[in-house]
Design a protein around this motif. Structure first.
Motif, PDB file in Angstrom:
ATOM      1  N   PRO A 461       0.800  -1.225   0.000  1.00 29.88           N
ATOM      2  CA  PRO A 461       0.000   0.000   0.000  1.00 29.88           C
ATOM      3  C   PRO A 461       0.834   1.278   0.000  1.00 29.88           C
ATOM      4  O   PRO A 461       0.469   2.264  -0.621  1.00 29.88           O
ATOM      5  N   LYS A 462       1.989   1.269   0.709  1.00 34.13           N
ATOM      6  CA  LYS A 462       2.750   2.516   0.781  1.00 34.13           C
ATOM      7  C   LYS A 462       3.846   2.625  -0.271  1.00 34.13           C
ATOM      8  O   LYS A 462       4.454   3.673  -0.425  1.00 34.13           O
ATOM      9  N   GLY A 669      -0.507   2.369   8.826  1.00 32.74           N
ATOM     10  CA  GLY A 669      -0.178   1.329   7.871  1.00 32.74           C
ATOM     11  C   GLY A 669       0.478   0.136   8.541  1.00 32.74           C
ATOM     12  O   GLY A 669       0.030  -0.365   9.570  1.00 32.74           O
ATOM     13  N   ARG A 676      -2.938  -0.418  11.796  1.00 31.90           N
ATOM     14  CA  ARG A 676      -3.812  -0.828  10.709  1.00 31.90           C
ATOM     15  C   ARG A 676      -5.145  -0.081  10.733  1.00 31.90           C
ATOM     16  O   ARG A 676      -5.670   0.237  11.790  1.00 31.90           O
ATOM     17  N   TYR A 678      -5.251   2.772   8.927  1.00 36.04           N
ATOM     18  CA  TYR A 678      -4.812   4.121   8.562  1.00 36.04           C
ATOM     19  C   TYR A 678      -3.752   4.027   7.468  1.00 36.04           C
ATOM     20  O   TYR A 678      -3.031   3.030   7.357  1.00 36.04           O
ATOM     21  N   ARG A 679      -3.658   5.080   6.683  1.00 35.72           N
ATOM     22  CA  ARG A 679      -2.636   5.123   5.632  1.00 35.72           C
ATOM     23  C   ARG A 679      -1.243   5.176   6.255  1.00 35.72           C
ATOM     24  O   ARG A 679      -1.061   5.614   7.389  1.00 35.72           O
ATOM     25  N   LYS A 763     -10.315   7.895  12.069  1.00 40.03           N
ATOM     26  CA  LYS A 763      -9.855   8.511  10.823  1.00 40.03           C
ATOM     27  C   LYS A 763     -10.967   9.375  10.242  1.00 40.03           C
ATOM     28  O   LYS A 763     -12.143   9.053  10.368  1.00 40.03           O
ATOM     29  N   TRP A 768     -12.056   1.816   5.296  1.00 35.65           N
ATOM     30  CA  TRP A 768     -11.240   0.612   5.334  1.00 35.65           C
ATOM     31  C   TRP A 768      -9.928   0.819   4.604  1.00 35.65           C
ATOM     32  O   TRP A 768      -9.855   1.560   3.630  1.00 35.65           O
ATOM     33  N   GLU A 769      -8.904   0.144   5.093  1.00 37.61           N
ATOM     34  CA  GLU A 769      -7.598   0.140   4.444  1.00 37.61           C
ATOM     35  C   GLU A 769      -7.118  -1.309   4.301  1.00 37.61           C
ATOM     36  O   GLU A 769      -7.275  -2.118   5.226  1.00 37.61           O
ATOM     37  N   HIS A 771      -3.970  -3.906   3.935  1.00 32.38           N
ATOM     38  CA  HIS A 771      -2.550  -3.946   4.291  1.00 32.38           C
ATOM     39  C   HIS A 771      -1.969  -5.304   3.917  1.00 32.38           C
ATOM     40  O   HIS A 771      -2.540  -6.347   4.247  1.00 32.38           O
TER      41      HIS A 771
END
Length: 778
Positions: A461-462, A669, A676, A678-679, A763, A768-769, A771
């Motif tokens: 993701p990053k 992240g 988890r 969060y970006r 947030k 949802w994110e 990872h």
């Protein structure tokens, strides 16, 4: 002569006649028994008191005559006896090759000629099934255990029908019938199983008779078979029902009724054979309580220590489970001290409704380890395994040390499975048996694939899409050494690193690692490029179990830059440029986890101090302290609870401004400070609207997973954490929270991989994110 005299005379005549007939009858019976005795007992002795001068076999087609003769046990030159003939017939029948066996004899000169007449079972030429719908022919053929060409023994054919019916019962067809039909044509046997499947039986009702202490519902909950309800099928399983009545008895014996027993079990089908009613009749017995506990014969272990293993209280309900756990605990105490031959006999004494228990103990002598034998290590050298052991030849056998040794060997990461076994010690060189009860310890290992190579691409993701090439030998030369080279290339991440680690230097438990690296990482506001090397030395700390100390030194060049500096804050601009980091790290790790990849019990505590610059030189001056603790607990079944807390602080020697931007704590992240939901790099103090991170951080994680042996397990998690400018500004009521689900899988060519879906509660906006994690995971 009077009439009465005539009657008396006739009576006397009749009596005399009856006496004569009686004597004759008695003589006939006696003669008959003499004939039988002579024929069966006297005559055979004359017949069999001969020498066998010839042996032959008749009636065989597929079996060698020598096999029949050798199986019979009869030999030319032996004396023929009744017992030898009987044994011969029995032994030939036991081969299950013949359905009829007869031995004929004929006098030949001064001896006897024997002929063994046999009739062979026909061979099976065809196996068929009729009227089956639930299982296909192929499945039924596998179940019955027969195949074409087998000898058609009646018992084998019958057992095949039993196995098929058992499979139907297991699947709920409790009233299924299986009938084997055979037909012999030209000495070949055709076998056909006629199957009446019926319908899958469901349970209409379960009635328990004789229960007074507990209601039906309370007892029925213990059963695998349950009545039909809208939320359950009610299918009847005959295989499971075999153990169901015992579950009721077990429940009673754990709740004060040790003498409970099942009197009768009756299964009544309805007219259509679709439903059954189950009746279980029990005798509860008397309600009893546990009373005083005593110990007799213990000398090695103090009574106070034994009492600590008692799992019940005085006047509590009698419980077989509590008594079993108490006995297990006592044996464990003795086992940890090497008294593996100790005998503990619980003697119960009933007084009214109270049961007093005295544990009579015969301690015996402690067993010592004579030899340690390692098996199935095809690649790994023995000494790599032996140097991890905490128990040695000559030591008293300790269950605790066995478990510790097994855990340490398993955590090398080279083996799929490790099993421990023991056997009585081998006799000494002089041939004398071991009289001390010493044992040989056998360690059986199952090796993992030796090397790893990977070529592919991953999405982070990053960092986006990253191509990777990796070569790794975690057990280089079979000596436990690690040799690796990794290359990753993407738009936001590029790495090239190589390293070597030797866990034992000069055959001492001192580890040494050498690494060289070049990395490029693009962050939202700036990018960094690092080039350097690292050397790390570690050694176990004496008298501290599971504990190691590490010292490392890293020298690297760090270049921080930005494509557009006009929009950056002055703080970020000041952190840009080239710097030399000269860093020494001191770390203490205590790790008692049972499996570092998929732990279910144990803890891991890590305290680390990092010193950069100052007397070490370089142009980056700061000190950093990090403490992390993790603990794992088995809950029930395969559920495991994991808890983690992590704290970090960093500051300059003279001023906070000495701390460079890229060493500050930023949460979000994944990674060492991942949160988890969060970006990446999204949580931390801001300056001029930009997240620059903090100098104090905290992170907490609660994770519950279902641990499978196949190294695949789902989980749910709660993360909470934040970072602040300094410790004084920390507010633990202002933690950013994330919840979610995920799973972990161990992939042979990639290691441990995790997929998580996190929801950021705090947030803005919530959402949802996804990872993706690889390598070291919580």
């Amino acid at each position: 002569m009077t009439k009465n005299d005539s009657l008396k005379e006739r009576d006397c005549f009749a009596i005399a006649r009856n006496d004569i007939y009686g004597v004759k009858h008695l003589m006939c019976r006696t003669l008959s028994w003499l004939v039988i005795f002579t024929f069966y007992f006297i005559l055979p002795t004359f017949i069999y008191a001969e020498i066998i001068v010839e042996l032959k076999v008749e009636g065989i087609e597929n079996v060698a005559p020598g096999l029949v003769i050798s199986t019979s046990g009869l030999e030319i030159g032996d004396e023929l006896t009744v017992e030898s003939v009987r044994n011969a017939v029995k032994q030939i029948y036991r081969t299950q090759l013949f359905k009829d066996v007869e031995i004929q004899y004929e006098k030949e000169g001064g001896g006897v000629k024997l002929t063994i007449l046999v009739k062979e079972y026909p061979r099976i030429s065809k196996i068929g099934f009729k009227w089956n719908k639930k299982f296909k022919d192929k499945k039924l053929l596998e179940l019955c255990g027969l195949k074409e060409g087998d000898i058609g023994v009646e018992t084998s054919i019958f057992n095949g029908a039993v196995k098929i019916r058992k499979a139907y019962k297991k699947d709920g067809y409790y009233l299924a019938e299986v009938k084997p039909v055979t037909e012999e044509v030209n000495k070949e046997l055709k076998v056909e199983y006629l199957i009446t499947e019926g319908k899958r039986v469901k349970i209409r009702s379960i009635e328990i008779i004789g229960n007074r202490a507990f209601k039906d519902d309370e007892l029925e909950k213990r059963l695998k078979n349950r009545e039909k309800r809208w939320y359950r099928s009610g299918n009847f399983s005959g295989e499971e029902f075999e153990n169901d009545p015992d579950k009721i008895v077990e429940f009673y014996r754990n709740h004060g009724y040790p003498n409970c027993k099942v009197v009768d079990v009756n299964i009544v089908p309805d007219e259509n054979k679709e439903w059954v009613r189950i009746y279980i009749k029990i005798d509860e017995g008397s309600k009893l309580f546990l009373g005083n506990v005593g110990f007799d014969g213990n000398k090695v272990i103090d009574t106070r220590d034994l009492i600590k293993e008692v799992k019940f209280k005085r006047l509590s309900l009698y419980s077989s489970n509590a008594l079993s756990k108490t006995l297990e605990g006592i044996y464990s105490l003795y086992g940890n001290r090497g008294y593996i031959y100790a005998i503990v006999d619980p003697v119960e004494e009933l007084s009214d409704s109270v049961v007093d228990i005295t544990y009579k103990i015969k301690e015996g002598k402690p067993a010592r380890i004579h030899k340690i034998i390692i098996e199935n290590n095809t690649k790994t050298h023995e000494k790599v395994i032996r140097r991890e052991l905490t128990i040695f030849p000559g030591d008293i056998l300790s269950r605790k040390e066995l478990i510790n040794s097994q855990r340490k060997v398993f955590n090398l990461g080279f083996f799929k499975n490790i099993t421990l076994d023991t056997k009585p010690a081998s006799p000494s060189q002089g041939g004398q048996a071991n009289e001390q009860g010493d044992i040989d310890l056998i360690i059986k290992v199952e090796e993992k694939p030796a090397g790893q190579a990977s070529l592919g691409a991953s999405y982070y993701p990053k960092h986006g899409l990253v191509g990777n090439l990796g070569l790794s030998t975690p057990n280089f030369r079979g000596m436990g050494e690690l040799l690796y080279i990794n290359l990753q290339k993407g738009e936001k991440l590029q790495t090239l690193e190589a390293g070597y680690n030797r866990p034992w230097l000069f055959d001492t438990p001192m580890s040494v690692g050498l690494d060289a690296f070049h990395t490029f990482e693009k962050r939202p506001l700036y990018k960094t490029q690092r080039t350097g090397g690292n050397v790390k030395v570690g050694r176990p700390i004496p008298r501290l179990t599971f504990t190691k100390g590490y010292i490392s030194y890293k020298l690297e060049r760090v270049k921080a830059s930005a494509d557009d500096t006009a929009s950056l804050s002055s703080y970020i601009k000041e952190s840009l440029g080239d710097r030399i980091r000269s860093v020494a790290t001191f770390e203490v790790v205590r790790d008692s986890r049972d499996n570092f990849l998929n732990p279910t019990t144990g803890t891991r505590n890590d305290a680390e101090i990092e010193l950069s610059g100052g007397p070490l030189g370089g142009s980056v001056d700061y000190h950093k302290e990090i403490f992390e603790t993790s603990t794992y607990h088995k809950l029930f079944w395969r559920f495991v609870l994991g808890l983690r807390g992590k704290f970090g602080a960093i500051d300059g020697y003279r001023t906070p401004a000495d701390v460079p931007l890229y060493e500050r704590f930023i949460l979000g992240g994944i990674g060492e400070w991942g949160l988890r939901g969060y970006r990446d790099w999204s949580i931390g103090p801001e300056r001029d609207g930009e997240v620059i991170g903090g100098r104090f951080a905290s992170l907490f994680t609660i994770e519950t997973k279902i641990s499978f042996e196949e190294n695949l397990y789902p989980l749910v998690f709660l993360d909470a954490g934040n970072t602040w400018e300094c410790f004084k500004e920390a507010n633990f009521q202002d933690l950013k929270r994330g919840v979610g689900v995920g799973f972990r899988i161990e992939i042979p060519m990639m290691g441990l991989v995790g997929f998580d879906f996190g929801y950021g509660i705090d947030k803005k906006p919530r959402g949802w994110e996804f990872h993706l994690q690889m390598g070291k995971l919580f």
